[in-house]
Write an enzyme that holds these catalytic residues in place. Structure first.
Site, PDB file in Angstrom:
ATOM      1  N   GLU B 308       0.854  -1.204   0.000  1.00  0.00           N
ATOM      2  CA  GLU B 308       0.000   0.000   0.000  1.00  0.00           C
ATOM      3  C   GLU B 308       0.883   1.243   0.000  1.00  0.00           C
ATOM      4  O   GLU B 308       0.701   2.149   0.822  1.00  0.00           O
ATOM      5  CB  GLU B 308      -0.899   0.009   1.238  1.00  0.00           C
ATOM      6  N   CYS B 404     -10.625   0.286   7.645  1.00  0.00           N
ATOM      7  CA  CYS B 404     -10.067   1.575   8.061  1.00  0.00           C
ATOM      8  C   CYS B 404     -10.726   2.734   7.328  1.00  0.00           C
ATOM      9  O   CYS B 404     -10.930   3.807   7.900  1.00  0.00           O
ATOM     10  CB  CYS B 404      -8.561   1.599   7.837  1.00  0.00           C
TER      11      CYS B 404
END
Lengths: 640, 640
Positions: B308, B404
């Site tokens: 990521e 998230c």
């Protein structure tokens, strides 16, 4: 199917075969003996020593590590067929390896060092992951090749006992395991063994494995539910193993590309043996799926690194390409069977596409570095920084932890003599233009055909036909699809004979000793465009000349290759460059690029100021030769 | 830094804030209580119940599952600041959650349900992976927000005890753990807590965490060598955690993009508190690296799904983009601090870029579906078939196992009032054009400023200035970089005042009640080009109008969007479409595409036959609104 084998004795491929004999196979022998410093350890030979009781220690390497040695032995067999005298060191190494393999064979015929050393008692409990039948297949191929190359039956006898064990272990009969391998290979190997020995049990067992695949409920599901099943690679979707449907119902190339090709090759082999129409239909559909919708220009297949697998139709990204060397080899093998089924040149065109591009790119010019993945566009800084590109390398590697590709290239290059011609009745098809001599029985009489050619660099192929006595037969010469203006002469006289719909130009006559047939295949540098549904190639062209795909390298053309435009009007100029990359033909053209520093302000700006262009002279080299100099960018598809 | 908070009471963002209050937060509450069928289980609330001794069972979810609830509570705090009466159901849920959190707090102040329930005794033994300080940071932010929203000290007291424990546990002092978090967040939270409470220890502990990061030998290496260390996510390169060098030496945005943004935000917060010049220099360098070389047009950052993370400069692939919603939120936060450090409009431009595009795309128009990954080009068939695209979705999801992003969007949207203005001495900077009212002390006196605007659809922003008595101060209005021809009037009279080099147009005068200032920011549809070093955008344009990036969707434009060309001469026509996607302004243009069926023969063909083009009318919609209708292709960057 009778194998007719030419002996390549000159030209492009002779050089490569000498490299395989003199450098590649000796180097790979060292690798498999862990004698090359600073490379991933092979342990292949050591595993056999341990299994044979000649060394202590534990198994190391991938579960299919045995197959590296088998492919190497198969390659040595081919070398010895061509050159029985000139490879004594290799033959000695091979004898050592065969001795070890024989010593590692269990009393019932079983051979697999992983299970013998590491997991005794767990034999055949994980066909999905454990590659036992895959390794067996490669060993059987090695046994066939070594027998053909040496006449020595030792390894052949070993692998027959293994094949007999497999025959006794698997099948629909009561008491047998009704399974099939997670990685195909044993099927085509058993057919090969059948062809050599005439033993029909081997053919029937191959037929069983082919027919059983994809039956419901899935064997792989049942196997994984068995008590004590131990997963090695984790369950994958069934189409990864081409086990999502019976093979006769499959029409789309799916899953792991190497697995797919080995299966399709075996299916096509079975068609050649049985003529089975439903299997032929499946082969035809899978061929079209592969080559009409899922193949790179280089013959590379398997667009996705994830599961080393096929993607959707026309999804052929150039920079995240996987295009494993082994998969291109697999497509070559599939194609070689398809050309024998259909006698159509387009299948041999595909063999040529793979061979000169996606396969040959897998090995360095010096024979000691290998690509596993063969992208068509590389930006090193991106490969280094973006994990999406983690399998894409811009330098060939001296070895791999999973070293399937290096010995696979070696055996394919060493075997090339088998693919130059094929025979159908009294029609001798010339499929590939590799300099060498074929001696074969055609229409019941012996003939030698000597092919001379500078292919792929020059456009003339000369065939000297030498029958033992005058004899009538047809010589069918492939006219590659890239060639628009072939010409033919017999004994110096032009012949007005066009290629048929099958892509072959046929000469039927009574051939006499000394007859000379000259085929000219004019090779101009060509722009190739992809189907517009290929997103990655849209509005771009690739350069091809003859069978060779070309590319740009940073070494010759500077960086940011992706900004280059090649105007459709720019002439393409061909030049011989004996000094470059072992001797290649280059193509030059006048391209353009944005002027340096013309980026304007900021990462994103309101459009208005067109970037000034500058001339950019372009030098294209054959794709197979890329990454043999300083590391840098590479690009096949250029904006037009 | 004093927070001055506008109350958004009309227009575009008021609609979104109402959605957050009425649908998003109630929906997310259900998700965290596992009351939504067929979505990945959250277990967030249940983990707290178990930790509080109010339920049995075991911990479930990611190691940082607590933070989902904390972000949700923080969002509720913001909602209650704006609308103390209108959110009683939310307030009641929040009270329940706060009660649970307080009950789950350990006697020494510790709160983390993973360690309390699942790994008691292993507290603080894996700062690298276990997200304890990250979760603490989000809980501290929730405590600050809930106190500000309700005046109730309960959660604030809880988080102060947690902050005190952290202060007592970490540091250079003997007996303390000299570590820092693997995922930054606690730093900015401690600064926030300091700002609210005035307690300098919190600021100093944040300073410690910032300064300690990247010291050699690496704490993460030392920690992993400790006996009994249990890895959760595996060791990653230190730059993944921005721990490869002391932060003051860092100039390149690297590693996990969300981690990076939370660190840089805290660093910039520290500069605001201390003026520290070396930290400011690092912030400036990291800002440039992020926004000049590593940011998508949408404000998305983190180009690579692997880790990521950021990729190389200018490597911004559109189709394999990661561009996590949380990372765009992080960039917004970083930018909001940078604009307060530098008082330059370009930082607020970046806030706007993120907000209207890369953040807002993370949530569906109905508020109940979320994107984690925000690509700029999508072909569904490719996403389905090619594992390289496995994180790229073309439908927003109702929830995530790693959730998230959804509560992060909620808290950001609920907090927007904090970012409309900032104050520097007696200069009031208007950074964002969101309809609403600000009441603030400027130059020692109270003033209310009412902003009215149809932004981002219409181009006029009206400011009604209402000081309690006539007062002199400067109102500085941001002129976005996309606007070439702003105009300004005061009380109906045009003012000839250009924006300064800082991008603000300044009006200094003695303001009287009833003064009206009108800023007009003409919004024409614009073609945007990327720096030519961005390979993915080369020879393409994107369409933007005002702050909104536009895109093409298959629903409006048919498939194979990548073949579309938008000629540089084609006029762009703007239309209001109240009926479409909740009411948007669309842009239409005349493009071209290859005629259907013009693919010629085969996958690759010798170039010659140009594909005939057909007219293709194009309809662009705002990027944020994509994927709210039937699934299909989407494209931001179009060939020119």
């Amino acid at each position: 199917m009778e194998t007719i084998r030419a002996r390549i004795d000159g030209g492009f491929w002779h050089t490569y075969q000498a490299l395989v004999r003199e450098r590649v196979l000796p180097y790979q022998w060292k690798a498999m003996n862990d004698e090359i410093p600073d490379v991933p350890k092979s342990h292949s030979m050591q595993n056999f020593r341990i299994a044979a009781g000649q060394a202590g220690g534990s198994y190391e390497g991938m579960v299919f590590q045995d197959s590296d040695l088998s492919k190497w032995l198969e390659a040595v067999g081919y070398v010895l067929m061509d050159d029985p005298e000139g490879a004594s060191a290799l033959e000695e190494h091979a004898r050592e390896a065969v001795g070890l393999i024989a010593a590692a064979q269990q009393p019932d015929g079983y051979i697999n060092t992983y299970f013998t050393v590491k997991e005794p008692g767990r034999r055949w409990t994980n066909l999905r992951d454990a590659h036992e039948l895959y390794c067996a297949g490669h060993l059987i191929e090695a046994g066939v090749s070594m027998f053909r190359g040496t006449g020595d039956r030792k390894l052949l006898d070993v692998v027959r006992r293994l094949a007999d064990l497999i025959d006794a272990t698997f099948g629909v009969e009561k008491g047998k395991i009704r399974g099939y391998p997670g990685h195909e290979e044993v099927e085509l190997a058993l057919i090969k063994l059948y062809r050599l020995t005439g033993e029909r049990r081997y053919l029937e067992r191959a037929q069983y494995f082919i027919d059983e695949r994809g039956r419901e409920p899935s064997f792989f599901d049942l196997e994984a539910e068995a008590p004590g099943f131990v997963s090695i690679f984790g369950a994958k979707p069934l189409d990864y193993y081409q086990a999502h449907a019976p093979v006769r119902e499959q029409r789309e190339a799916t899953g792991h590309a190497v697995r797919a090709m080995y299966l399709y090759t075996a299916m096509a082999d079975m068609v050649l043996e049985t003529g089975d129409p439903s299997l032929r239909e499946a082969c035809d559909g899978l061929w079209e799926s592969t080559t009409d919708r899922k193949m790179y220009l280089t013959g590379g297949i398997g667009a996705s690194a994830v599961h080393e697998s096929f993607s959707a139709d026309f999804d052929l990204p150039n920079d995240t390409a996987y295009a494993e060397t082994c998969a291109a080899i697999g497509l070559f093998l599939f194609a070689s069977r398809m050309v024998r089924i259909h006698d159509e040149a387009r299948y041999a065109d595909a063999m040529e596409r793979c061979l000169y591009n996606g396969i040959l790119s897998g090995i360095s010019l010096d024979g000691e570095r290998y690509f596993y993945v063969n992208p068509l566009e590389v930006v090193p800084a991106v490969c280094d920084a973006n994990g999406t590109y983690q399998s894409v390398k811009y330098r060939r590697r001296p070895w791999y932890g999973c070293a399937c590709c290096p010995p696979n290239v070696a055996r394919l290059l060493a075997s090339l003599g088998e693919y130059v011609y094929h025979l159908q009745g009294d029609v001798l098809y010339a499929d590939l233009y590799h300099e060498g001599a074929l001696s074969a029985e055609v229409g019941g009489a012996s003939v030698t055909i000597r092919q001379k050619t500078g292919y792929p660099w020059t456009d003339t192929v000369t065939f000297d036909v030498e029958p033992v006595s005058p004899m009538e037969f047809t010589l069918a010469l492939r006219v590659p699809a890239w060639c628009r203006t072939p010409s033919l002469s017999v004994n110096g006289r032009p012949v007005e004979e066009a290629a048929g719909a099958d892509g072959y130009v046929r000469m039927r006559r009574t051939w006499r000793n000394g007859d000379r047939l000259v085929l000219t295949l004019p090779m101009c540098a060509q722009r190739v465009a992809a189907d517009p549904r290929v997103r990655a190639d849209y509005a771009k062209v690739a350069i091809q000349r003859g069978p060779l795909v070309y590319c740009l390298e940073e070494e010759d053309n500077g960086p940011v290759l992706f900004t280059i435009r090649l105007p459709s009007s720019a002439p393409l100029t061909v030049a011989e460059r004996p000094d470059l990359l072992g001797g290649v033909v280059t193509i030059t053209a006048a391209g353009t690029s944005p002027a340096p520093g013309s980026s304007g302000g900021g990462l994103y700006g309101v459009r208005g100021h067109d970037h000034p262009l500058i001339d950019r002279p372009l030098l294209f080299i054959p794709y197979y030769a890329w990454a043999n100099r300083a590391p840098g960018e590479m690009l096949v598809w250029v904006r037009e």
